[in-house]
Structures are given as C-alpha cells and as structure tokens.
Motif scaffolding. Structure first.
Motif, PDB file in Angstrom:
ATOM      1  N   VAL A  92       0.750  -1.186  -0.033  1.00  0.00           N
ATOM      2  CA  VAL A  92       0.055  -0.005   0.019  1.00  0.00           C
ATOM      3  C   VAL A  92       1.024   1.356   0.115  1.00  0.00           C
ATOM      4  O   VAL A  92       1.812   1.485   1.015  1.00  0.00           O
ATOM      5  CB  VAL A  92      -0.904  -0.035   1.299  1.00  0.00           C
ATOM      6  CG1 VAL A  92      -1.755   1.323   1.405  1.00  0.00           C
ATOM      7  CG2 VAL A  92      -1.719  -1.152   1.255  1.00  0.00           C
ATOM      8  N   PHE A  94      -0.515   4.511  -0.659  1.00  0.00           N
ATOM      9  CA  PHE A  94      -1.082   5.494   0.102  1.00  0.00           C
ATOM     10  C   PHE A  94      -2.514   5.112   0.397  1.00  0.00           C
ATOM     11  O   PHE A  94      -3.019   4.459  -0.434  1.00  0.00           O
ATOM     12  CB  PHE A  94      -1.279   6.893  -1.124  1.00  0.00           C
ATOM     13  CG  PHE A  94      -2.106   7.942  -0.771  1.00  0.00           C
ATOM     14  CD1 PHE A  94      -1.740   8.733   0.084  1.00  0.00           C
ATOM     15  CD2 PHE A  94      -3.487   7.692  -1.507  1.00  0.00           C
ATOM     16  CE1 PHE A  94      -2.768   9.735   0.505  1.00  0.00           C
ATOM     17  CE2 PHE A  94      -4.299   8.846  -0.943  1.00  0.00           C
ATOM     18  CZ  PHE A  94      -3.987   9.920   0.079  1.00  0.00           C
ATOM     19  N   PHE A  95      -3.086   5.537   1.413  1.00  0.00           N
ATOM     20  CA  PHE A  95      -4.437   5.161   1.643  1.00  0.00           C
ATOM     21  C   PHE A  95      -4.882   6.477   2.579  1.00  0.00           C
ATOM     22  O   PHE A  95      -4.426   6.411   3.614  1.00  0.00           O
ATOM     23  CB  PHE A  95      -4.577   3.727   2.382  1.00  0.00           C
ATOM     24  CG  PHE A  95      -6.017   3.577   2.257  1.00  0.00           C
ATOM     25  CD1 PHE A  95      -6.610   2.904   1.254  1.00  0.00           C
ATOM     26  CD2 PHE A  95      -6.827   3.553   3.536  1.00  0.00           C
ATOM     27  CE1 PHE A  95      -7.777   2.463   0.950  1.00  0.00           C
ATOM     28  CE2 PHE A  95      -8.272   3.204   3.437  1.00  0.00           C
ATOM     29  CZ  PHE A  95      -8.865   2.656   2.292  1.00  0.00           C
ATOM     30  N   ASN A  96      -6.175   6.716   2.334  1.00  0.00           N
ATOM     31  CA  ASN A  96      -6.872   8.061   3.015  1.00  0.00           C
ATOM     32  C   ASN A  96      -8.071   7.490   3.390  1.00  0.00           C
ATOM     33  O   ASN A  96      -8.930   7.090   2.895  1.00  0.00           O
ATOM     34  CB  ASN A  96      -7.125   9.129   1.927  1.00  0.00           C
ATOM     35  CG  ASN A  96      -7.397  10.438   2.864  1.00  0.00           C
ATOM     36  OD1 ASN A  96      -7.963  10.262   3.838  1.00  0.00           O
ATOM     37  ND2 ASN A  96      -7.394  11.491   2.057  1.00  0.00           N
ATOM     38  N   ASP A  97      -8.012   7.076   4.759  1.00  0.00           N
ATOM     39  CA  ASP A  97      -9.329   6.547   5.458  1.00  0.00           C
ATOM     40  C   ASP A  97     -10.434   7.438   5.555  1.00  0.00           C
ATOM     41  O   ASP A  97     -11.612   6.990   5.151  1.00  0.00           O
ATOM     42  CB  ASP A  97      -9.018   6.263   6.890  1.00  0.00           C
ATOM     43  CG  ASP A  97      -8.107   5.035   7.074  1.00  0.00           C
ATOM     44  OD1 ASP A  97      -8.415   4.100   6.367  1.00  0.00           O
ATOM     45  OD2 ASP A  97      -7.408   5.291   8.081  1.00  0.00           O
ATOM     46  N   TYR A 101      -9.992   5.794  -0.179  1.00  0.00           N
ATOM     47  CA  TYR A 101      -9.272   5.234  -1.353  1.00  0.00           C
ATOM     48  C   TYR A 101      -7.900   5.625  -1.187  1.00  0.00           C
ATOM     49  O   TYR A 101      -7.368   6.192  -0.337  1.00  0.00           O
ATOM     50  CB  TYR A 101      -9.758   5.967  -2.760  1.00  0.00           C
ATOM     51  CG  TYR A 101      -9.229   7.516  -2.825  1.00  0.00           C
ATOM     52  CD1 TYR A 101      -8.065   7.446  -3.496  1.00  0.00           C
ATOM     53  CD2 TYR A 101      -9.851   8.517  -2.364  1.00  0.00           C
ATOM     54  CE1 TYR A 101      -7.524   8.898  -3.600  1.00  0.00           C
ATOM     55  CE2 TYR A 101      -9.164   9.829  -2.295  1.00  0.00           C
ATOM     56  CZ  TYR A 101      -7.907  10.079  -2.946  1.00  0.00           C
ATOM     57  OH  TYR A 101      -7.633  11.240  -2.975  1.00  0.00           O
ATOM     58  N   GLY A 102      -7.018   4.591  -2.015  1.00  0.00           N
ATOM     59  CA  GLY A 102      -5.643   4.712  -2.016  1.00  0.00           C
ATOM     60  C   GLY A 102      -5.027   3.978  -3.285  1.00  0.00           C
ATOM     61  O   GLY A 102      -5.673   3.928  -4.197  1.00  0.00           O
ATOM     62  N   LYS A 112       1.042   0.758 -10.202  1.00  0.00           N
ATOM     63  CA  LYS A 112      -0.061   1.301  -9.324  1.00  0.00           C
ATOM     64  C   LYS A 112      -1.082   1.363  -9.487  1.00  0.00           C
ATOM     65  O   LYS A 112      -1.635   1.461 -10.736  1.00  0.00           O
ATOM     66  CB  LYS A 112       0.585   2.809  -9.308  1.00  0.00           C
ATOM     67  CG  LYS A 112       0.120   3.561  -8.149  1.00  0.00           C
ATOM     68  CD  LYS A 112       0.628   4.940  -7.970  1.00  0.00           C
ATOM     69  CE  LYS A 112       1.503   5.216  -7.114  1.00  0.00           C
ATOM     70  NZ  LYS A 112       1.889   6.721  -6.859  1.00  0.00           N
ATOM     71  N   HIS A 116     -10.460   1.117  -3.708  1.00  0.00           N
ATOM     72  CA  HIS A 116     -11.452   1.945  -2.929  1.00  0.00           C
ATOM     73  C   HIS A 116     -11.806   1.105  -1.971  1.00  0.00           C
ATOM     74  O   HIS A 116     -11.609  -0.138  -1.609  1.00  0.00           O
ATOM     75  CB  HIS A 116     -12.727   1.893  -3.914  1.00  0.00           C
ATOM     76  CG  HIS A 116     -13.670   2.969  -3.524  1.00  0.00           C
ATOM     77  ND1 HIS A 116     -14.824   2.440  -2.600  1.00  0.00           N
ATOM     78  CD2 HIS A 116     -14.021   4.093  -3.459  1.00  0.00           C
ATOM     79  CE1 HIS A 116     -15.532   3.670  -2.211  1.00  0.00           C
ATOM     80  NE2 HIS A 116     -14.823   4.440  -2.743  1.00  0.00           N
ATOM     81  N   GLU A 126      -0.931   2.655   4.970  1.00  0.00           N
ATOM     82  CA  GLU A 126       0.341   2.638   4.409  1.00  0.00           C
ATOM     83  C   GLU A 126       1.485   1.657   4.742  1.00  0.00           C
ATOM     84  O   GLU A 126       1.627   1.740   5.835  1.00  0.00           O
ATOM     85  CB  GLU A 126       0.795   4.314   4.268  1.00  0.00           C
ATOM     86  CG  GLU A 126      -0.172   5.001   3.472  1.00  0.00           C
ATOM     87  CD  GLU A 126       0.320   6.637   3.628  1.00  0.00           C
ATOM     88  OE1 GLU A 126       1.571   6.916   3.657  1.00  0.00           O
ATOM     89  OE2 GLU A 126      -0.397   7.428   3.330  1.00  0.00           O
TER      90      GLU A 126
END
Length: 149
Positions: A92, A94-97, A101-102, A112, A116, A126
C-alpha cells in the motif's frame, strides 16, 4: 483641393497583386503545356518485385514462388492462453481513510493500482503488504478483494 484616395501604399499593394496574378497564370500555362495528355497504359503500370518493392520493370518469371492458398492465414493467429495467477502481491503506497481510497504498488511489475474502500476485505494502512486481484474499472484497472498478508 482634395487629396487623391490612392496612396503610395495602396498603389504598391495593387501592383504586387497584379504581378502575383500574372505569375500564377504563367505557371498554370506551363503546367498545361508540360502535361502529357493521355499517358499510355505501360507508363502508368507499376510492378512489385520479389522483395515487395515497387518498380517499373516487370518481375522475372524465374524468381516466381508458388504459394498454396491453404497456407495463407487471413485472421490473427490465436494466442495460447497462459494461465496466470489472478492473485497479485503488492504494498500500500497511499491510503486515505477519510476519503476511502488509495493506491497499491505491485511488487513484480511496479504498476500502481487504485483501490477503493469497497474493495477491501481487511483494513489497510500505508506500508502494509497485501494480496489483491485486478478488475477493470471506469478509468483503468482497480485492485479488489484486498487482504493483508
């Protein structure tokens, strides 16, 4: 007394325009005179030699190769289907809680892929190593069924 409406600039432009028109007419007459009317059929024929190049001389009959019609393939030959493991491994990136998504970088190819929150089986952050499958999305390939390893 009133001044003439024709200025020096206007006269020069008019001279240039007339000169250009004369040159154009002269070129047109030259093309008409040099054009060969009704060229013979032999002059218009083009041949293909044994290497596939265009030439004006007929091909040598001794170099003719006999090709059987059955050997000609009109369609694209079918590729052998290589069974590939659908489960890929990655990390992983990048991941935005909060947005859900990431992105996951695949280990083997470095590609890459978008992921979702709906495609997650386990919660990820991450730097986690994950296993995932790919599915075609609206804008490319998406990682789905993502599990931590």
């Amino acid at each position: 007394m009133a001044r003439s409406q024709e200025s020096f600039g206007k006269k020069e432009k008019e001279k240039k325009r007339l000169e250009k028109r004369k040159q154009k007419e002269k070129k047109k007459l030259e093309r008409k005179e040099s054009a060969s009317k009704g060229a013979s059929l032999e002059d218009m024929l083009v041949y293909v030699d044994e290497n596939g190049h265009l030439t004006d001389t007929p091909p040598d009959p001794s170099k003719k190769v006999k090709v059987e019609a059955e050997s000609i393939e009109i369609a694209i030959p079918k590729r052998e289907h290589i069974e590939e493991d659908p489960i890929k491994k990655g990390k992983v990136a990048f991941f935005n809680d909060s947005k859900g998504y990431g992105f996951i970088n695949e280990v083997d190819t470095g590609e890459k892929y978008f992921v979702h929150v709906n495609g997650l089986i386990d919660d990820v952050v991450e730097g986690d190593k994950v296993a995932f499958e790919l599915e075609r999305g609206m804008k490319g390939m998406n990682a789905v069924r993502v599990k931590k390893i």
